[in-house]
Design a protein around this motif. Structure first.
Motif, PDB file in Angstrom:
ATOM      1  N   THR A 360       0.841  -1.205   0.000  1.00  0.00           N
ATOM      2  CA  THR A 360       0.000   0.000   0.000  1.00  0.00           C
ATOM      3  C   THR A 360       0.869   1.245   0.000  1.00  0.00           C
ATOM      4  O   THR A 360       0.800   2.069   0.911  1.00  0.00           O
ATOM      5  CB  THR A 360      -0.938   0.012   1.221  1.00  0.00           C
ATOM      6  N   SER A 361       1.647   1.422  -1.016  1.00  0.00           N
ATOM      7  CA  SER A 361       2.627   2.503  -1.061  1.00  0.00           C
ATOM      8  C   SER A 361       2.045   3.782  -1.647  1.00  0.00           C
ATOM      9  O   SER A 361       1.070   3.767  -2.405  1.00  0.00           O
ATOM     10  CB  SER A 361       3.823   2.062  -1.912  1.00  0.00           C
ATOM     11  N   CYS A 362       2.666   4.904  -1.281  1.00  0.00           N
ATOM     12  CA  CYS A 362       2.507   6.144  -2.044  1.00  0.00           C
ATOM     13  C   CYS A 362       3.761   6.324  -2.885  1.00  0.00           C
ATOM     14  O   CYS A 362       4.624   5.444  -2.916  1.00  0.00           O
ATOM     15  CB  CYS A 362       2.275   7.338  -1.116  1.00  0.00           C
ATOM     16  N   SER A 363       3.886   7.436  -3.579  1.00  0.00           N
ATOM     17  CA  SER A 363       5.085   7.700  -4.370  1.00  0.00           C
ATOM     18  C   SER A 363       5.803   8.925  -3.830  1.00  0.00           C
ATOM     19  O   SER A 363       5.268   9.663  -3.000  1.00  0.00           O
ATOM     20  CB  SER A 363       4.728   7.896  -5.846  1.00  0.00           C
ATOM     21  N   LEU A 364       7.028   9.130  -4.310  1.00  0.00           N
ATOM     22  CA  LEU A 364       7.847  10.261  -3.897  1.00  0.00           C
ATOM     23  C   LEU A 364       8.140  11.154  -5.094  1.00  0.00           C
ATOM     24  O   LEU A 364       8.309  10.675  -6.214  1.00  0.00           O
ATOM     25  CB  LEU A 364       9.173   9.783  -3.299  1.00  0.00           C
ATOM     26  N   GLU A 365       8.215  12.454  -4.834  1.00  0.00           N
ATOM     27  CA  GLU A 365       8.644  13.417  -5.836  1.00  0.00           C
ATOM     28  C   GLU A 365      10.000  13.947  -5.419  1.00  0.00           C
ATOM     29  O   GLU A 365      10.174  14.407  -4.282  1.00  0.00           O
ATOM     30  CB  GLU A 365       7.633  14.560  -5.928  1.00  0.00           C
ATOM     31  N   THR A 406       8.332   5.134 -11.148  1.00  0.00           N
ATOM     32  CA  THR A 406       7.890   5.709  -9.889  1.00  0.00           C
ATOM     33  C   THR A 406       8.927   5.480  -8.803  1.00  0.00           C
ATOM     34  O   THR A 406       9.423   4.359  -8.632  1.00  0.00           O
ATOM     35  CB  THR A 406       6.544   5.078  -9.460  1.00  0.00           C
ATOM     36  N   VAL A 407       9.225   6.526  -8.041  1.00  0.00           N
ATOM     37  CA  VAL A 407      10.183   6.448  -6.939  1.00  0.00           C
ATOM     38  C   VAL A 407       9.440   6.057  -5.672  1.00  0.00           C
ATOM     39  O   VAL A 407       8.466   6.701  -5.277  1.00  0.00           O
ATOM     40  CB  VAL A 407      10.903   7.790  -6.734  1.00  0.00           C
ATOM     41  N   LEU A 408       9.901   4.996  -5.004  1.00  0.00           N
ATOM     42  CA  LEU A 408       9.245   4.480  -3.808  1.00  0.00           C
ATOM     43  C   LEU A 408      10.138   4.562  -2.571  1.00  0.00           C
ATOM     44  O   LEU A 408       9.663   4.317  -1.457  1.00  0.00           O
ATOM     45  CB  LEU A 408       8.801   3.039  -4.034  1.00  0.00           C
ATOM     46  N   ALA A 409      11.397   4.878  -2.746  1.00  0.00           N
ATOM     47  CA  ALA A 409      12.302   5.134  -1.623  1.00  0.00           C
ATOM     48  C   ALA A 409      13.405   6.047  -2.132  1.00  0.00           C
ATOM     49  O   ALA A 409      13.830   5.937  -3.287  1.00  0.00           O
ATOM     50  CB  ALA A 409      12.893   3.847  -1.055  1.00  0.00           C
ATOM     51  N   ALA A 410      13.863   6.963  -1.265  1.00  0.00           N
ATOM     52  CA  ALA A 410      14.855   7.949  -1.701  1.00  0.00           C
ATOM     53  C   ALA A 410      15.689   8.391  -0.507  1.00  0.00           C
ATOM     54  O   ALA A 410      15.355   8.112   0.657  1.00  0.00           O
ATOM     55  CB  ALA A 410      14.164   9.156  -2.346  1.00  0.00           C
ATOM     56  N   THR A 411      16.765   9.095  -0.806  1.00  0.00           N
ATOM     57  CA  THR A 411      17.652   9.599   0.241  1.00  0.00           C
ATOM     58  C   THR A 411      18.250  10.925  -0.193  1.00  0.00           C
ATOM     59  O   THR A 411      18.282  11.250  -1.390  1.00  0.00           O
ATOM     60  CB  THR A 411      18.764   8.577   0.552  1.00  0.00           C
ATOM     61  N   ALA A 412      18.727  11.695   0.782  1.00  0.00           N
ATOM     62  CA  ALA A 412      19.367  12.982   0.496  1.00  0.00           C
ATOM     63  C   ALA A 412      20.358  13.295   1.606  1.00  0.00           C
ATOM     64  O   ALA A 412      20.087  13.023   2.788  1.00  0.00           O
ATOM     65  CB  ALA A 412      18.328  14.095   0.378  1.00  0.00           C
ATOM     66  N   THR A 423       8.036   4.491   1.507  1.00  0.00           N
ATOM     67  CA  THR A 423       6.645   4.865   1.278  1.00  0.00           C
ATOM     68  C   THR A 423       5.612   3.795   1.608  1.00  0.00           C
ATOM     69  O   THR A 423       4.435   3.971   1.303  1.00  0.00           O
ATOM     70  CB  THR A 423       6.476   5.247  -0.204  1.00  0.00           C
ATOM     71  N   ASP A 424       6.001   2.691   2.221  1.00  0.00           N
ATOM     72  CA  ASP A 424       5.039   1.618   2.470  1.00  0.00           C
ATOM     73  C   ASP A 424       5.304   0.980   3.825  1.00  0.00           C
ATOM     74  O   ASP A 424       6.010  -0.031   3.929  1.00  0.00           O
ATOM     75  CB  ASP A 424       5.117   0.567   1.361  1.00  0.00           C
ATOM     76  N   SER A 425       4.726   1.555   4.874  1.00  0.00           N
ATOM     77  CA  SER A 425       4.931   1.006   6.211  1.00  0.00           C
ATOM     78  C   SER A 425       4.384  -0.411   6.331  1.00  0.00           C
ATOM     79  O   SER A 425       4.863  -1.202   7.152  1.00  0.00           O
ATOM     80  CB  SER A 425       4.260   1.911   7.249  1.00  0.00           C
ATOM     81  N   THR A 426       3.391  -0.752   5.537  1.00  0.00           N
ATOM     82  CA  THR A 426       2.733  -2.050   5.664  1.00  0.00           C
ATOM     83  C   THR A 426       3.701  -3.206   5.484  1.00  0.00           C
ATOM     84  O   THR A 426       3.611  -4.221   6.175  1.00  0.00           O
ATOM     85  CB  THR A 426       1.587  -2.166   4.642  1.00  0.00           C
ATOM     86  N   VAL A 427       4.652  -3.092   4.578  1.00  0.00           N
ATOM     87  CA  VAL A 427       5.556  -4.218   4.315  1.00  0.00           C
ATOM     88  C   VAL A 427       6.547  -4.422   5.448  1.00  0.00           C
ATOM     89  O   VAL A 427       7.208  -5.473   5.505  1.00  0.00           O
ATOM     90  CB  VAL A 427       6.307  -4.038   2.977  1.00  0.00           C
ATOM     91  N   TRP A 428       6.674  -3.460   6.351  1.00  0.00           N
ATOM     92  CA  TRP A 428       7.514  -3.646   7.534  1.00  0.00           C
ATOM     93  C   TRP A 428       6.703  -4.042   8.751  1.00  0.00           C
ATOM     94  O   TRP A 428       7.237  -4.128   9.859  1.00  0.00           O
ATOM     95  CB  TRP A 428       8.322  -2.381   7.810  1.00  0.00           C
ATOM     96  N   SER A 429       5.393  -4.275   8.571  1.00  0.00           N
ATOM     97  CA  SER A 429       4.573  -4.777   9.663  1.00  0.00           C
ATOM     98  C   SER A 429       4.999  -6.203  10.005  1.00  0.00           C
ATOM     99  O   SER A 429       5.555  -6.925   9.176  1.00  0.00           O
ATOM    100  CB  SER A 429       3.094  -4.762   9.276  1.00  0.00           C
TER     101      SER A 429
END
Length: 729
Positions: A360-365, A406-412, A423-429
């Motif tokens: 259940t992810s969102c995306s990143l800009e 689509t970007v689903l994880a990023a760093t800076a 972007t998807d806390s559910t998969v770490w449940s």
């Protein structure tokens, strides 16, 4: 041809980086609007969207790199240019410009034709018909036709442009081999320096997980055990926190404000699914923590659920990472998105992730210096709806939604520290974390955030830039001597060899460390069995409940074991495996696997064969027991009926154990330093017999849970005596 291929691959990498930043291509809507008006269609442009009057209603089309086929068209142009330079280097820049303009014109013609064809479909805003119509924009065969047309067009344009010009000079007899070698070496330095991240020193590994702002969502403080059931027992971060506690010093913050004094005691802060707004003073304290060298991991979820995206953006948006208020699904089917790790050029933040299934992810800009960590092609991004259940918006093939990469994880990098966004806390449940390399992603991100910046990091980037500029200048000089093709081929070959070297350095430098405490693992064999371990969310409806053993998989976590699904025989045994579950076996395993299992048990491991009495003698439970000189005979097994009590006779010294369920037989025997266990009636331990892992078990299901606990804790003595791997503030 090899030069053209190298050029195409390199151009695709650069264009993929551009697509991750979701460039605005509003000019395409303006051009398409004019063309459609000429073709008799009522259209307009607003906010970059192409608005068209249609019998189904007002249709809004979003121009994107995917719908415009920008990547394949520009990759084709780059490969064409490489072939042109290989034959004639005269007026290279002018020829390149003519070819680019022609390619873009063909691309716009393609877009207009596809928009017109799309509008000729009926019911384009319904799920089935609309998806088929929308797939026109991504159809490979259509794009191939227009690529052929582009090839013919650019070749003709180049011939017209070069008409009347004198033929180019032939290549010199003596080639400057030293300059060509230098081009390759400089390309190698550019590839290595642009990908390799020099490792800084590890910090102390003090991790703080937030439980203040998440409310009831994904709690961490209460440990998953054999007494707590219900939604948020397994819909929690407890298993992840316990697992990370085997490597790091982990605390969970339930009550204290984030201040400079508190944060100075930690190296990484994990802030997940905040339901409430983070006060400005605490935002600034967290910002100072990162600037001083701390790591910040932000974990969101779909559609700005409960305001999570907005609250996280208060910390990330200023640094070029913005959580978008959408939900991401696979573009064609609308199902779960699957990330496949790249063969080359993986980032440190996902180095050990080979395959990860999102839920259940969102995306990143992204903007500025932000870098992607996980990117998936061909996604559908659907908007939020605050009036809908769980904020999920309209679902379907809407052309105004963004599609594609689509970007689903990023760093800076932020000051001396670093932030990362997932972007998807559910998969770490707890019910999902130990599958599809999800826990490895958490480990990679935390380790990346726990490292201080290397003093060589800036030097590597500067070296890559200087080498790229020098290689380009040298290639231009060689092109003037008629050696454009070998210069380009050697430069790009060197670049990709540098990427390969960077990957090798990453895997040796950032290898996963050994844990500070044992991580006992329970492996569940999928191959050869009438069993499945489907995702807890989104399980296929066609899968019978008596064949779904996902609840059994999660149950071992309640005692501190780490579950793992072995999809193939060869992945069954690992260095941390303590017990192997063979569930409802049907097909006899290879003899070499039986030999490995025998050695595993004799060395102290445990083998649990969970037989299916509905299969009985047609199954292969006896084959798994044979190497241990254990026999199983079936008597009146019920001919497939799960209502008839099992009747089996076990030989080879198997001793029965008392169980509360009369339909279940449980027996064990010592072999070497390990133990073999036989458990009948697999269906009682399926989702039908245990219930969903979110549910409170009824009396019979609770008794079956207790049988699992007795087996693992008392018979096999596998449950850790002390599971206190993280503290509570």
């Amino acid at each position: 041809m090899a030069t053209a291929l190298l050029t195409a691959v390199s151009a695709d990498r650069l264009l993929a980086w551009c697509e991750e930043r979701a460039p605005r291509l509003s000019a395409a809507s303006v051009v398409a609007d004019g063309a459609l008006e000429l073709l008799g269609r009522r259209a307009g442009v607003e906010g970059g969207l192409l608005l068209i009057d249609h019998p189904d209603g007002l249709v809004a089309i979003q121009p994107s790199m995917e719908t415009l086929a920008v990547r394949p068209l520009l990759v084709f142009w780059a490969a064409w240019l490489a072939l042109v330079l290989a034959h004639d280097h005269r007026r290279a820049f002018a020829v390149a410009a003519v070819g680019l303009a022609t390619t873009l014109i063909v691309g716009m013609i393609r877009y207009v034709v596809l928009v017109f064809a799309y509008l000729e479909h009926d019911e384009i805003l319904t799920e089935s018909a609309g998806r088929g119509a929308l797939e026109l924009f991504g159809a490979g065969w259509i794009t191939t036709i227009f690529l052929i047309a582009a090839g013919l067009a650019v070749d003709r344009a180049a011939v017209i442009f070069q008409r009347g010009r004198a033929p180019g000079e032939s290549s010199p007899a003596q080639r400057p081999w030293l300059a060509l070698a230098a081009t390759c070496l400089l390309g190698w330095a550019a590839g290595l320096g642009s990908v390799f991240i020099p490792p800084g020193p590890d910090r102390a590994g003090r991790i703080l997980i937030d439980d203040r702002f998440c409310g009831v969502w994904e709690p961490t403080a209460r440990r998953l055990d054999a007494e707590w059931y219900g939604d948020f027992a397994t819909y929690s971060f407890t298993s992840l926190a316990e697992w990370l506690g085997k490597w790091f010093s982990v605390d969970v913050n339930t009550s204290r404000e984030y201040t400079d004094v508190l944060l100075m005691n930690y190296d990484v802060l994990i802030l997940k699914t905040p339901e409430t707004r983070i006060p400005d003073p605490e935002v600034e304290a967290i910002e100072r923590f990162v600037q001083r060298g701390g790591g910040l991991l932000l974990v969101g979820d779909h559609t700005n659920l409960l305001g999570m995206g907005a609250h996280l953006n208060a910390l990330s948006a200023r640094h070029g990472i913005r959580f978008l208020y959408d939900s991401v699904s696979e573009g064609k089917t609308g199902g779960f998105v699957v990330y496949e790790g790249a063969r080359l050029g993986r980032g440190v933040g996902s180095l050990h992730v080979n395959r990860l299934e999102f839920m259940t992810s969102c995306s990143l800009e992204l903007s500025g210096v932000a870098e992607s960590v996980l990117v998936v092609e061909g996604c559908r991004r659907e908007p939020h709806d605050y009036a809908g259940s769980s904020f999920f918006g309209r679902r379907g093939p809407y052309p105004d939604l963004r599609h594609g990469r689509t970007v689903l994880a990023a760093t800076a990098r932020v000051g001396h520290g670093r932030i990362a966004a997932f972007t998807d806390s559910t998969v770490w449940s707890s019910f999902a974390v130990f599958s599809h390399d999800r826990e490895k992603l958490a480990m990679d991100l935390v380790r990346m955030l726990n490292r201080a910046p290397s003093r060589f990091e800036g030097l590597a980037s500067a070296t890559a830039l200087a080498a790229a500029l020098a290689a380009t200048a040298l290639a231009v000089w060689l092109a003037g001597r008629g050696l454009a093709a070998p210069a380009l081929a050697l430069g790009l070959s060197g670049f990709w060899l540098g990427v390969v070297a960077a990957d090798a350095l990453h895997r040796s430098t950032y290898a996963l460390p050994a844990p500070n405490a044992p991580t006992p693992e329970a492996a569940f064999l999928w191959d050869g069995g009438a069993c499945a371990f489907p995702p807890v969310l989104g399980s296929p409806e066609s899968l019978p409940a008596e064949r779904s053993f996902d609840t059994l998989l999660v149950s071992v976590q309640r005692l501190g074991l780490v579950p793992r699904v072995a999809h193939e025989y060869d992945s069954l045994l690992g260095p941390d495996t303590r017990v192997v579950f063979v569930v409802a076996p049907v097909r006899p395993p290879p003899e070499r696997i039986l030999g490995q299992l025998k050695s595993f048990v004799q060395a102290g491991g445990a083998l649990v064969v969970v037989d299916d009495m509905g299969i009985g003698r047609d199954g292969s439970a006896g084959d798994f027991l044979r190497p241990f000189e254990i026999t199983v005979e079936y008597h009146a097994s019920g001919e497939g009926s799960s209502q008839t009590p099992p009747h089996v006779h076990l030989g080879g010294g198997m001793k029965p154990l008392a169980v509360p369920d009369p339909k279940t037989a449980l027996a064990s025997a010592l072999r070497g330093r390990g133990r073999v266990v036989y458990l009948s009636d697999a269906r009682s331990f399926s989702r039908r017999g245990l219930g969903h892992c979110f549910a409170h078990p009824w009396k019979a299901a609770r008794e079956r849970y207790e049988m699992i606990y007795v087996l693992l804790r008392d018979v096999l003595a596998l449950a850790p005596l002390d599971r206190r791997s993280y503290g509570i503030l």
